[in-house]
Scaffold this motif. Structure first.
Motif, PDB file in Angstrom:
ATOM      1  N   CYS A 293       0.799  -1.222   0.000  1.00 14.50           N
ATOM      2  CA  CYS A 293       0.000   0.000   0.000  1.00 14.50           C
ATOM      3  C   CYS A 293       0.838   1.281   0.000  1.00 14.50           C
ATOM      4  O   CYS A 293       0.290   2.366  -0.191  1.00 14.50           O
ATOM      5  CB  CYS A 293      -0.965   0.010   1.181  1.00 14.50           C
ATOM      6  N   GLY A 294       2.143   1.158   0.229  1.00 18.22           N
ATOM      7  CA  GLY A 294       2.993   2.337   0.135  1.00 18.22           C
ATOM      8  C   GLY A 294       3.003   3.204   1.376  1.00 18.22           C
ATOM      9  O   GLY A 294       3.601   4.285   1.366  1.00 18.22           O
ATOM     10  N   VAL A 295       2.398   2.735   2.445  1.00 20.64           N
ATOM     11  CA  VAL A 295       2.399   3.496   3.699  1.00 20.64           C
ATOM     12  C   VAL A 295       3.756   3.350   4.372  1.00 20.64           C
ATOM     13  O   VAL A 295       4.303   2.249   4.433  1.00 20.64           O
ATOM     14  CB  VAL A 295       1.271   2.983   4.632  1.00 20.64           C
ATOM     15  N   GLU A 296       4.270   4.448   4.864  1.00 20.35           N
ATOM     16  CA  GLU A 296       5.575   4.384   5.524  1.00 20.35           C
ATOM     17  C   GLU A 296       5.436   3.636   6.857  1.00 20.35           C
ATOM     18  O   GLU A 296       4.480   3.865   7.593  1.00 20.35           O
ATOM     19  CB  GLU A 296       6.109   5.796   5.775  1.00 20.35           C
ATOM     20  N   THR A 297       6.374   2.762   7.128  1.00 20.07           N
ATOM     21  CA  THR A 297       6.238   1.900   8.306  1.00 20.07           C
ATOM     22  C   THR A 297       6.509   2.681   9.582  1.00 20.07           C
ATOM     23  O   THR A 297       7.411   3.516   9.638  1.00 20.07           O
ATOM     24  CB  THR A 297       7.215   0.723   8.232  1.00 20.07           C
ATOM     25  N   GLY A 298       5.723   2.366  10.613  1.00 23.99           N
ATOM     26  CA  GLY A 298       5.920   3.013  11.915  1.00 23.99           C
ATOM     27  C   GLY A 298       6.514   2.032  12.898  1.00 23.99           C
ATOM     28  O   GLY A 298       7.477   1.341  12.586  1.00 23.99           O
ATOM     29  N   THR A 299       5.902   1.939  14.061  1.00 24.15           N
ATOM     30  CA  THR A 299       6.405   1.018  15.074  1.00 24.15           C
ATOM     31  C   THR A 299       5.971  -0.411  14.719  1.00 24.15           C
ATOM     32  O   THR A 299       4.867  -0.633  14.211  1.00 24.15           O
ATOM     33  CB  THR A 299       5.835   1.378  16.457  1.00 24.15           C
ATOM     34  N   ILE A 300       6.858  -1.351  15.023  1.00 21.29           N
ATOM     35  CA  ILE A 300       6.588  -2.755  14.684  1.00 21.29           C
ATOM     36  C   ILE A 300       5.841  -3.402  15.850  1.00 21.29           C
ATOM     37  O   ILE A 300       6.303  -3.367  16.984  1.00 21.29           O
ATOM     38  CB  ILE A 300       7.919  -3.487  14.414  1.00 21.29           C
ATOM     39  N   GLU A 301       4.678  -3.995  15.561  1.00 25.19           N
ATOM     40  CA  GLU A 301       3.882  -4.624  16.623  1.00 25.19           C
ATOM     41  C   GLU A 301       3.503  -6.044  16.230  1.00 25.19           C
ATOM     42  O   GLU A 301       3.158  -6.290  15.073  1.00 25.19           O
ATOM     43  CB  GLU A 301       2.598  -3.817  16.843  1.00 25.19           C
ATOM     44  N   PRO A 302       3.525  -6.964  17.184  1.00 27.97           N
ATOM     45  CA  PRO A 302       3.095  -8.338  16.871  1.00 27.97           C
ATOM     46  C   PRO A 302       1.580  -8.418  16.703  1.00 27.97           C
ATOM     47  O   PRO A 302       0.850  -7.686  17.359  1.00 27.97           O
ATOM     48  CB  PRO A 302       3.564  -9.137  18.084  1.00 27.97           C
TER      49      PRO A 302
END
Ligand code: ZN
Ligand code: ZN
Length: 314
Positions: A293-302
């Motif tokens: 989708c091209g959204v910039e990644t933020g915090t990684i969550e399980p």
């Protein structure tokens, strides 16, 4: 034509053998390199014949087989032509230096046989000596023989070193074997000027430089990001449809590798990634965007719980 002969006091007959001009040190050493390369080539060809057999089939008799192949090479090179393959390529052959005189004399038969024994035999012994005495470590005779052999080999190495230093100074007898047997490499015919074409060398150098530049450059290019941006440029419609697509594929498919997500994690959008895929990409590229989708990644969550419920429903 002026030939740099090793003693041109006698005018030589045209039909007779050529004057024995001295062979350059580098040519003598080159011949050894070529011989070594040929031996390796023959051995690798030979082992390739057995590549479909049980592995380690040749290992117990490897020194013997190598010696046999070398003997075969010797039979058709030194024995028949008084020259090794490398020497033939460089237009050199062995001369019997024990008989004085300017005339070319080929190696005598004893010289040839001793040559085989000292070159092939020495290699065989050095490869075989370990297992030869290792099987009987308790016997004092074997231990003695081993000690004697190791002393002999050490002495040979020292003698070879001294011989090589002499060779560097005088330009004759590069190996101990040649000095012991009194055989000396000489040119087959009168030598013209050494004509070296540097075109090939330059081309090689250029290609080598170019390849090194590429090897340096390639890791700096973020192939993944390039691929993603090119894909986004050319298929905006597909991207839109992808986001509209079924909710299930978002959770059962890693957005990076397309497999079932291992340790599923999300990073700001509704797509799911393997932890490894996401982590490695965000480490490699700080502004990593979701390839779907091209959204910039933020915090990684399980997102373990969410995928679990999806599984039970389907
Ligand atoms: Zn993945
Ligand atoms: Zn996404």
């Amino acid at each position: 034509m002026a030939v740099a002969g090793a003693g041109g006091d006698k005018p030589f007959a045209k039909a007779g053998p050529s004057p024995l001009s001295r062979v350059l040190r580098i040519s003598q050493l080159d011949a050894f390199e070529l011989d070594g390369a040929l031996e390796q080539l023959v051995w690798s060809q030979f082992t390739q014949c057995f590549q479909h057999f049980k592995p380690g089939l040749l290992t117990p008799v490897e020194p013997e087989l190598k010696a046999l192949l070398q003997l075969l090479l010797w039979r058709f090179t030194v024995y028949s032509n008084s020259a090794t393959v490398g020497q033939s390529l460089l237009n050199i052959r062995y001369k019997n230096a024990l008989i004085p005189g300017q005339k070319y004399r080929p190696m005598s038969r004893p010289q040839k046989f001793w040559f085989a024994l000292l070159t092939v035999g020495e290699k065989w012994l050095s490869e075989r000596s370990h297992s030869l005495f290792l099987n009987h470590p308790a016997e004092s005779n074997a231990r003695k023989a081993r000690k004697v052999l190791s002393i002999l080999m050490g002495l040979t190495k020292v003698a070879s070193l001294v011989n090589f230093l002499l060779f560097l100074q005088r330009g004759t007898y590069p190996t101990l074997t040649e000095r012991l047997l009194g055989v000396q490499p000489v040119f087959r015919g009168p030598q013209g000027p050494r004509d070296i074409n540097f075109q090939f060398l330059n081309r090689e150098l250029l290609w080598h430089g170019f390849a090194e530049f590429l090897i340096f450059l390639l890791p700096l290019i973020n192939v993944w990001k390039l691929k993603a941006s090119v894909a986004a440029l050319f298929s905006p419609l597909k991207e839109l449809r992808g986001t509209e697509g079924s909710e299930e594929t978002h959770c059962t498919e890693c957005a990076v590798c397309g497999e079932w997500p291992t340790m599923p994690h999300s990073a700001g959008c509704k797509h799911v990634f393997c932890y490894y895929c996401l982590k490695s990409h965000t480490i490699a590229d700080i502004c990593f965007t979701c390839p779907k989708c091209g959204v910039e990644t933020g915090t990684i969550e399980p997102v373990r719980l969410h995928v679990g419920t999806e599984l039970h429903q389907s």
